[in-house]
Structure formats: C-alpha cells, structure tokens
Design an enzyme around this catalytic site. Structure first.
Site, PDB file in Angstrom:
ATOM      1  N   HIS A 105       0.747  -1.369  -0.094  1.00 57.98           N
ATOM      2  CA  HIS A 105      -0.038   0.043   0.193  1.00 57.98           C
ATOM      3  C   HIS A 105       0.869   1.253   0.173  1.00 57.98           C
ATOM      4  CE1 HIS A 105       0.260  -0.560   4.425  1.00 57.98           C
ATOM      5  NE2 HIS A 105       0.452   0.629   4.589  1.00 57.98           N
ATOM      6  N   HIS A 107       1.707   3.827   1.410  1.00 57.41           N
ATOM      7  CA  HIS A 107       2.275   4.905   2.506  1.00 57.41           C
ATOM      8  C   HIS A 107       3.674   4.919   2.640  1.00 57.41           C
ATOM      9  CE1 HIS A 107      -1.701   4.281   4.777  1.00 57.41           C
ATOM     10  NE2 HIS A 107      -1.912   5.407   4.160  1.00 57.41           N
ATOM     11  N   ASP A 109       6.015   4.292   4.604  1.00 54.91           N
ATOM     12  CA  ASP A 109       6.796   3.370   5.182  1.00 54.91           C
ATOM     13  C   ASP A 109       6.872   2.020   4.231  1.00 54.91           C
ATOM     14  OD1 ASP A 109       4.161   3.146   5.853  1.00 54.91           O
ATOM     15  OD2 ASP A 109       4.547   2.009   7.711  1.00 54.91           O
ATOM     16  N   HIS A 110       6.285   1.848   3.109  1.00 55.38           N
ATOM     17  CA  HIS A 110       6.169   0.727   2.326  1.00 55.38           C
ATOM     18  C   HIS A 110       6.511   1.191   0.773  1.00 55.38           C
ATOM     19  CE1 HIS A 110       4.921  -1.290   5.860  1.00 55.38           C
ATOM     20  NE2 HIS A 110       3.624  -0.404   5.724  1.00 55.38           N
ATOM     21  N   TYR A 220     -11.586  11.119  10.109  1.00 54.97           N
ATOM     22  CA  TYR A 220     -12.009   9.966   9.096  1.00 54.97           C
ATOM     23  C   TYR A 220     -13.067   9.017   9.633  1.00 54.97           C
ATOM     24  CZ  TYR A 220     -11.797   6.710   5.336  1.00 54.97           C
ATOM     25  OH  TYR A 220     -11.748   5.645   4.250  1.00 54.97           O
ATOM     26  N   HIS A 251       4.209  -5.606   7.792  1.00 52.58           N
ATOM     27  CA  HIS A 251       4.960  -5.012   8.944  1.00 52.58           C
ATOM     28  C   HIS A 251       5.267  -6.616   9.479  1.00 52.58           C
ATOM     29  CE1 HIS A 251       4.671  -0.914   9.657  1.00 52.58           C
ATOM     30  NE2 HIS A 251       3.448  -0.950   9.012  1.00 52.58           N
TER      31      HIS A 251
END
Ligand SMILES: [Zn+2]
Length: 301
Positions: A105, A107, A109-110, A220, A251
């Site tokens: 996805h 974000h 961090d990936h 949200y 993760h």
C-alpha cells in the site's frame, strides 16, 4: 619500464573499475517519523522458502527470484532502499535483474524506497489503479484514511511510469506467476499478492497480505459510507479465503517474523513459516479491530 600508452591504460582501468559493477542506488532524503528509526533498522536477508527471500529489515521487502529476472515487493522507507539493494546483492542477486517492483500500500513506510530502487534497477512498476494514482503523486489521495495527517507526514518520492493492473491479474517473470488481489480498506489501492514457491518438489502457496488495520487521521470515519465499510469487509474476506501456506505481511511483527526465525534456528522438523491457517487468523484479527472501530465511530456523538 612501462610505456606511456600502457600507463595511460592502467590509469583508465583504475578510474573505471568498480568493485561490484552493480547498479548504483542514489537514495532520496530520509523520512523522519516516530517509528522510522525502528522501521529502518537493517536486517540480514534470508530465504523464506524456495525462490522467496526476505530482503527488508524493520519493514518487509520480499524478493522472488527466477532465471529470467526477479520481482520485488515493497520498498520500505526512503532510507530502507540502500539496505534492500545491499541485501539483494548479499544474496548473490543483481538489482538490475529486478523486472518489477510491486507494493502493498501507498504509505511512506512501504512505498518510500520504491523511486530510488526503480532508478537503480530500471524495473517496471505495476499497481492497482488507486495505488498508481498515489504512487505517481508521491502521497496518499484524498480518500485515504490517513490523508488528514498531511503531506509532511505522508508524502514520499513520486514513482513514474506505473502500469495499472486489474484485480485478479497475474504478472509473469520467468517461471514466477504472481497474482494481485485488491484489498482496499487500510488504503484505497491496497493490494495483497499470491504466488507459489517450490523447494525440492514441495510447493507452498505464498501470501503477502496487505495491512488490514483500520487506522486513520482524526475525523475520518470508516462508517461514513456503506460502500467503504463493505469494501473493507470484503478485503478481509478475500485474505481469509486465500490459499495460504506461508503468510508474509508489510510489518514483520504481524507474521511473527522474529519468533519464527528463532524457532527455525532450532532446526524443528516442521518449518515454522509453513502455517496454513495463518491467513484466517490474520483476517480474524483485522475483523475484530474493524468491528470495534465501527462500533466506536457509531457511539461518537
Ligand atoms: Zn500503512
């Protein structure tokens, strides 16, 4: 005595010689965040099973290899990219043999390291249409649950030339066949990936299941529209229903990497990574969190 032409050649050879002769990775500026230090810790690369290798550190990056080229899933943070490249080299593979880079996805961090890894390898990128939009923007789109955290927190280096995939489409490199399963919820374009890896006649269904955490920026609501809620629930059903021999996730804590490695070091008769029920357990945890989150949202004034 060397003649001047020979000396000139020696100088030329010295200037041009590069020890590894591999693609040069020029990283993008480091990303700072609360967990970035732990996430960017370097890791020893290792074989998960057959032609599937773990080349990440505090965040997962998965390399699937073939004689005709490789596929890499996830690029970690911007500062993870050099470690991923070094891990690929350490295993004896070449970064320029990576033909596709895929993503769980979009974000930071990936997806943060993907741009640098693409520049260094020349790999093509393939993603769901929603992930393609976010990758090309270099940050989540407005409909991402975490969009509200803002560009400084969220953004990552934009990725060019992303090919859009269909849900259920299979990509092939050599004898690798990897299938995209769209699992929106954590992000609108979230994708889980499945392929098969074999080791001396034993073949396993490999699953890289995307994050299914119902985490968002303040304000949200996953319950704000029924379609959004249904799509997330469908994604959890999809992961629960995958043929699952070995589960990997973005993760590493989510598939108990450290415990599995420690257990494997004791040479057990059954490989601790082979866990056919793991996708169902992973999905059940996500469903429990989503149910609680939806109840909390409905209880809010
Ligand atoms: Zn995320």
């Amino acid at each position: 005595m060397t003649n001047p032409i020979r000396r000139c050649w020696l100088l030329f050879a010295l200037l041009c010689w590069h020890p590894a002769a591999t693609a040069e990775l020029i990283p993008d500026p480091r990303h700072d965040c609360e967990y970035c230090e732990a996430w960017s810790r370097a890791g020893e690369p290792f074989r998960v099973f057959g032609n599937t290798w773990f080349v990440g550190g505090g965040l997962s990056s998965i390399l699937i290899t073939s004689d005709k080229g490789h596929i890499l899933i996830d690029g970690g943070l911007t500062q993870s990219a050099p470690q991923i490249a070094a891990n690929i080299t350490k295993l004896g593979f070449h970064l320029e043999d990576v033909k596709y880079i895929l993503n769980s996805h979009t974000h930071y961090d990936h997806a943060g390291g993907i741009a640098a890894l693409q520049r260094a390898s020349g790999a093509r990128i393939a993603a769901s249409p929603a992930s393609k939009r976010a990758l090309e923007r270099g940050g989540p789109m407005e409909d991402d649950p975490q969009f509200g955290f803002g560009p400084e927190h969220n953004n990552f280096p934009a990725v060019a030339n992303v090919r859009a995939l269909r849900d259920g489409e299979t990509l092939r490199v050599g004898d690798i066949a990897i299938t995209a399963h769209f699992t929106p919820g954590h992000t609108p374009g979230g994708t889980s990936w499945t392929w098969r890896s074999c080791d001396r006649g034993d073949c396993q269904d490999m699953v890289y299941a995307d994050s299914l955490n119902s985490i968002s920026a303040p304000g949200y609501k996953f319950s704000a529209d029924a379609n959004r809620e249904k799509a997330f629930e469908r994604s959890i059903d999809t992961v629960a229903g995958l043929k699952c021999g070995i589960l990997l996730t973005p993760h590493p804590e989510a598939f108990d990497l450290d415990a599995k490695l420690a257990s494997r070091a004791g040479h057990p008769t059954v490989d601790p990574f082979i866990e056919p029920g793991a996708c169902k357990v992973y999905a059940a945890g996500a469903r429990e969190r989503l149910t609680k989150r939806l109840a909390d949202e409905r209880a809010m004034p």
